[in-house]
Design an enzyme around this catalytic site. Structure first.
Site, PDB file in Angstrom:
ATOM      1  N   ASP A 204     -10.044  -3.186   0.082  1.00  0.00           N
ATOM      2  CA  ASP A 204      -9.669  -3.374   1.488  1.00  0.00           C
ATOM      3  C   ASP A 204      -9.440  -2.038   2.194  1.00  0.00           C
ATOM      4  OD1 ASP A 204      -6.654  -2.767   0.984  1.00  0.00           O
ATOM      5  OD2 ASP A 204      -7.152  -4.338  -0.449  1.00  0.00           O
TER       6      ASP A 204
ATOM      7  N   GLU B 250     -14.548   0.315  -6.354  1.00  0.00           N
ATOM      8  CA  GLU B 250     -14.348  -1.128  -6.145  1.00  0.00           C
ATOM      9  C   GLU B 250     -15.570  -1.865  -6.703  1.00  0.00           C
ATOM     10  OE1 GLU B 250     -12.202  -3.665  -4.619  1.00  0.00           O
ATOM     11  OE2 GLU B 250     -13.904  -4.815  -5.398  1.00  0.00           O
TER      12      GLU B 250
ATOM     13  N   ASP C 193      -5.290  -0.526  -8.196  1.00  0.00           N
ATOM     14  CA  ASP C 193      -5.031  -1.478  -7.108  1.00  0.00           C
ATOM     15  C   ASP C 193      -5.877  -2.718  -7.374  1.00  0.00           C
ATOM     16  OD1 ASP C 193      -4.571  -2.782  -4.764  1.00  0.00           O
ATOM     17  OD2 ASP C 193      -5.314  -1.191  -3.461  1.00  0.00           O
TER      18      ASP C 193
ATOM     19  N   HIS D  41       0.814  -1.218   0.000  1.00  0.00           N
ATOM     20  CA  HIS D  41       0.000   0.000   0.000  1.00  0.00           C
ATOM     21  C   HIS D  41       0.849   1.270   0.000  1.00  0.00           C
ATOM     22  CE1 HIS D  41      -3.228  -2.851   1.626  1.00  0.00           C
ATOM     23  NE2 HIS D  41      -3.517  -2.549   0.393  1.00  0.00           N
TER      24      HIS D  41
ATOM     25  N   ASP E 187     -17.861  -1.011 -11.529  1.00  0.00           N
ATOM     26  CA  ASP E 187     -16.747  -1.475 -12.359  1.00  0.00           C
ATOM     27  C   ASP E 187     -15.898  -0.262 -12.752  1.00  0.00           C
ATOM     28  OD1 ASP E 187     -15.045  -2.456 -14.291  1.00  0.00           O
ATOM     29  OD2 ASP E 187     -16.573  -3.708 -15.245  1.00  0.00           O
ATOM     30  N   GLY E 188     -14.618  -0.308 -12.409  1.00  0.00           N
ATOM     31  CA  GLY E 188     -13.720   0.807 -12.716  1.00  0.00           C
ATOM     32  C   GLY E 188     -13.625   1.084 -14.210  1.00  0.00           C
TER      33      GLY E 188
HETATM   34  N1  SAM Z   1      -2.861  -5.944  -5.429  1.00  0.00           N
HETATM   35  C1  SAM Z   1      -3.666  -6.506  -4.470  1.00  0.00           C
HETATM   36  C2  SAM Z   1      -3.472  -7.982  -4.659  1.00  0.00           C
HETATM   37  O1  SAM Z   1      -3.512  -8.440  -5.807  1.00  0.00           O
HETATM   38  O2  SAM Z   1      -3.228  -8.654  -3.712  1.00  0.00           O
HETATM   39  C3  SAM Z   1      -5.049  -6.018  -4.746  1.00  0.00           C
HETATM   40  C4  SAM Z   1      -5.961  -6.078  -3.584  1.00  0.00           C
HETATM   41  S1  SAM Z   1      -7.538  -5.298  -3.811  1.00  0.00           S
HETATM   42  C5  SAM Z   1      -8.458  -6.270  -2.685  1.00  0.00           C
HETATM   43  C6  SAM Z   1      -8.060  -5.753  -5.467  1.00  0.00           C
HETATM   44  C7  SAM Z   1      -9.512  -5.416  -5.734  1.00  0.00           C
HETATM   45  O3  SAM Z   1      -9.724  -5.131  -7.116  1.00  0.00           O
HETATM   46  C8  SAM Z   1     -10.506  -6.548  -5.407  1.00  0.00           C
HETATM   47  O4  SAM Z   1     -11.246  -6.215  -4.288  1.00  0.00           O
HETATM   48  C9  SAM Z   1     -11.366  -6.666  -6.665  1.00  0.00           C
HETATM   49  O5  SAM Z   1     -12.727  -6.872  -6.381  1.00  0.00           O
HETATM   50  C10 SAM Z   1     -11.113  -5.316  -7.328  1.00  0.00           C
HETATM   51  N2  SAM Z   1     -11.412  -5.282  -8.773  1.00  0.00           N
HETATM   52  C11 SAM Z   1     -11.162  -6.242  -9.699  1.00  0.00           C
HETATM   53  N3  SAM Z   1     -11.616  -5.856 -10.905  1.00  0.00           N
HETATM   54  C12 SAM Z   1     -12.167  -4.617 -10.753  1.00  0.00           C
HETATM   55  C13 SAM Z   1     -12.786  -3.689 -11.639  1.00  0.00           C
HETATM   56  N4  SAM Z   1     -12.950  -3.975 -12.932  1.00  0.00           N
HETATM   57  N5  SAM Z   1     -13.208  -2.514 -11.134  1.00  0.00           N
HETATM   58  C14 SAM Z   1     -13.048  -2.214  -9.809  1.00  0.00           C
HETATM   59  N6  SAM Z   1     -12.463  -3.049  -8.931  1.00  0.00           N
HETATM   60  C15 SAM Z   1     -12.020  -4.242  -9.390  1.00  0.00           C
END
Ligand code: SAM
Length: 279
Positions: free
Chosen positions: A86, A106, A155, A62, A137-138
């Site tokens: 998180d 997220e 992230d 982070h 969705d990002g």
């Molecule tokens: N780099 C860290 C790892 O890989 O261990 C990332 C942790 S963080 C919890 C990653 C987050 O990205 C997840 O909670 C997942 O739901 C989110 N995520 C995946 N695809 C996404 C998208 N298209 N838009 C927004 N969030 C997304």
């Protein structure tokens, strides 16, 4: 009863640690979330069997996703985090007093809720007055927000499922448009030791270079991520991570991993990694 857990990184190797107790499991339309307790890493959050966050070493990822970029931009006011449910990256972003708005997008509310319950020291960032948390969705969000942000931090989970599109050139182009004229995009860029991911790392670099004048990969040693070594890539419209870095700003901030000297050093990469960006 305790048991040995292995996160498989390739068909023949992985990360193994002892789990003391399974505390929680939930399934969403996107992924399966587990919270387990361990002696070595404290509480661990897994998504689809992959370590996302551990109490012991979350600070490395982070801090390193956040501070090299936020200390490169001279006055980042509006920051977007995509993924990061998180709250760990959001918490680091909000340590910068110049931030006026930090938006976290997220896709999976389950992750945000689990963090509130099991990682309250990270999730406290969600209720910060400068924070806004959106469940979306990002990839869709970024298209509606042209010229809005000084910094965008990706992230994400690994490039499968909902996160796959976060590694595509079209998405980086949308991020370019969503940034202000002097903005910076930084992505988490996987482990260089995982052979199957090397083409993904190289392609991301090529794609970012086709859009941004300055693209600089850097690394951090993260014990609980694949093979213990992780890459990030900064893609900047104007500011250079070394030439525009003002180290005096970070001296009194008491980080656990990041510091002024590390900022300068993290861009020096082993030769086999440099080749991922040149060949
Ligand atoms: N780099 C860290 C790892 O890989 O261990 C990332 C942790 S963080 C919890 C990653 C987050 O990205 C997840 O909670 C997942 O739901 C989110 N995520 C995946 N695809 C996404 C998208 N298209 N838009 C927004 N969030 C997304």
């Amino acid at each position: 009863m305790s048991y040995w857990f292995t996160e498989r990184h390739t068909p023949t190797r992985g990360l193994t640690f002892q789990v003391e107790q399974n505390l929680y499991q939930e399934k969403s339309q996107y992924q399966i979330l587990d919270i387990v307790s361990t002696q070595d890493f404290g509480l661990v959050m897994l998504l689809d069997g992959v370590v996302m966050v551990t109490e012991k070493d979350e600070f490395v990822y982070h801090e390193m996703l956040t501070h090299p970029t936020l200390f490169t931009h001279p006055s980042p006011k509006r920051v977007l985090i995509i993924g990061g449910g998180d709250g760990g990256t959001l918490k680091q972003v909000l340590r910068h007093p110049c931030i006026e708005k930090a938006v976290l997008v997220e896709i999976d509310e389950m992750v945000v809720n689990a963090s509130k319950r099991f990682f309250p020291t990270l999730a406290e960032a969600f209720s910060h007055p400068q924070a806004e948390v959106l469940i979306e969705d990002g990839i869709a969000f970024i298209k509606r927000n042209e010229g809005s942000f000084d910094v965008i931090l990706i992230d994400s989970t690994d490039p499968v499922g909902a996160a796959e599109g976060l590694f595509h050139k079209d998405f980086y182009a949308d991020c370019y448009k969503a940034l202000k004229p002097n903005g910076i995009l930084t992505i988490q860029s996987e482990s260089p030791w995982i052979e199957d991911l090397q083409p993904v790392i190289s392609r991301a670099h090529r794609d970012l270079k086709s859009l941004f004048p300055i693209v600089m990969p850097y690394s951090a040693a993260i014990q609980t991520y694949q093979a213990g070594l992780w890459l990030f890539q900064i893609a900047s419209k104007k500011y250079h991570p070394l030439m525009d870095f003002d180290g005096s700003k970070c001296r009194d901030m008491n980080f656990k991993y990041y510091n002024e000297e590390l900022h300068k050093g993290c861009f020096a990469l082993p030769s086999f990694i440099n080749r991922l960006f040149t060949e």
